[in-house]
Design an enzyme around this catalytic site. Structure first.
Site: not given
Ligand code: MEV
Length: 321
Positions: A88, A97, A139, A90-91
């Site tokens: 999904p 990525a 990511d 936005g999860a």
């Molecule tokens: C996103 O999976 C993790 C965050 O730390 C953003 C990032 O590291 O780019 C919120």
């Protein structure tokens, strides 16, 4: 066929954007992509009904594809990339990525270009920047490499060998979250209160360092406590929601050693650590009454991977915006 994995951040999200370490695990599900010769450069994502030319400014996936293609020679053949998305969006599971890594891998395969996992992760940041503005890179690195690893911006990924696999439960809050917006919200807090937010990040960094030791020692009880503390610090940055709280509470009541939001927060998924695979299944059954999507994963098993069982409805959520 190229593959980009999803990921969970075990500890350390947000601080990692500011140069602090994060501990993450690659997932066994992600995005598959393949590229074939075509008259024009096109990206196709059937589950989302996307079929877009690379110059289609209204289609975010086309913009990501354009950003990736910019780094290849202009004399290359035109390519149609087809993606099959198992995660999904936005999860907090690294869907965007995984897309970037899979698309880069597919183009490389079609053009006979060899790249290491590290190089692919770094190259595909071009895609991530279209969607996330200021990604730390964790990511992408995990989407390309998998396993359990410690990530720090600008440093090589450090693989972490787990003494015991980590039985994890992942549950979706049902609320979608935009990493770009949430990272920007944290940046505003940091600008307004640099000392307070800086202290929160320092605290998280120290939890991450201890968590690495706990994973290496196979001390799941300690790891669970560190995850709980990490969740409390993330809540202090207003990143939790009622639904994420309800899921974490239910997981702990069902016997989880620790539970926290994972990824950007303000929606998306939470993770819970169980003492055993059987307990993880029991916790998942409890969370399934509160969540539209629950998974059991085992991080750091023999192949240092995360294997997922019983993913429900994971294709139904939206694509990255
Ligand atoms: C996103 O999976 C993790 C965050 O730390 C953003 C990032 O590291 O780019 C919120």
């Amino acid at each position: 066929m190229a593959f980009g994995r999803g990921k969970v951040i075990l500890l350390g999200e947000h601080g990692v954007v500011y140069g602090h370490p994060a501990l993450a695990a690659g997932l066994g599900v992600g995005v598959h992509a393949r590229a074939v010769a075509s008259d024009v450069d096109v990206i196709e994502a059937r589950p989302w009904g996307v079929f877009a030319r690379v110059d289609d400014d209204d289609e975010p996936l086309a913009k990501g594809y354009a950003a990736i293609l910019e780094g290849y020679p202009s004399t290359r053949p035109r390519l149609r990339v087809e993606v099959d998305v198992e995660l999904p969006g936005g999860a907090g599971l690294g869907c965007s990525a995984a897309l970037g890594v899979a698309v880069t891998g597919a183009i490389d395969e079609a053009l006979g270009i060899e790249r290491s996992a590290t190089e692919r992760g770094e190259y595909s940041l071009r895609w991530e920047r279209v969607f996330h503005g200021n990604p730390s890179g964790v990511d992408n690195a995990m989407a390309a490499a998998g396993g359990i690893a410690l990530f720090r911006k600008g440093h090589p990924l450090e693989p972490v060998r787990a003494r015991r696999p980590l039985p994890l439960v992942i549950a979706h809050s049902g609320e979608s979250s935009s990493t770009k917006e949430v990272v920007a919200m944290v940046a505003r807090q940091h600008e307004k209160e640099p000392a307070r937010v800086g202290e929160v990040f320092e605290g998280i960094a120290s939890l991450v360092r201890n968590a690495r030791l706990a994973v290496e020692a196979g001390d799941l009880a300690a790891l669970g406590q560190l995850m709980d503390m990490n969740h409390a610090l993330l809540s202090a940055l207003m990143l939790s929601t009622e639904q994420l709280e309800a899921l974490c509470r239910a997981a702990r009541e069902a016997g989880a050693l620790g539970a926290k939001l994972t990824g950007a927060g303000a929606g998306g998924c939470m993770i819970a650590l169980a003492a055993s695979r059987a307990q993880a299944e029991a916790i998942r059954a409890r969370l399934a009454t509160l969540s539209p999507l629950t998974l059991v994963a085992e991080a750091g098993g023999l192949d240092e991977d995360v294997m997922l069982a019983d993913a429900e409805g994971r294709r139904e959520e939206g694509k990255p915006e």
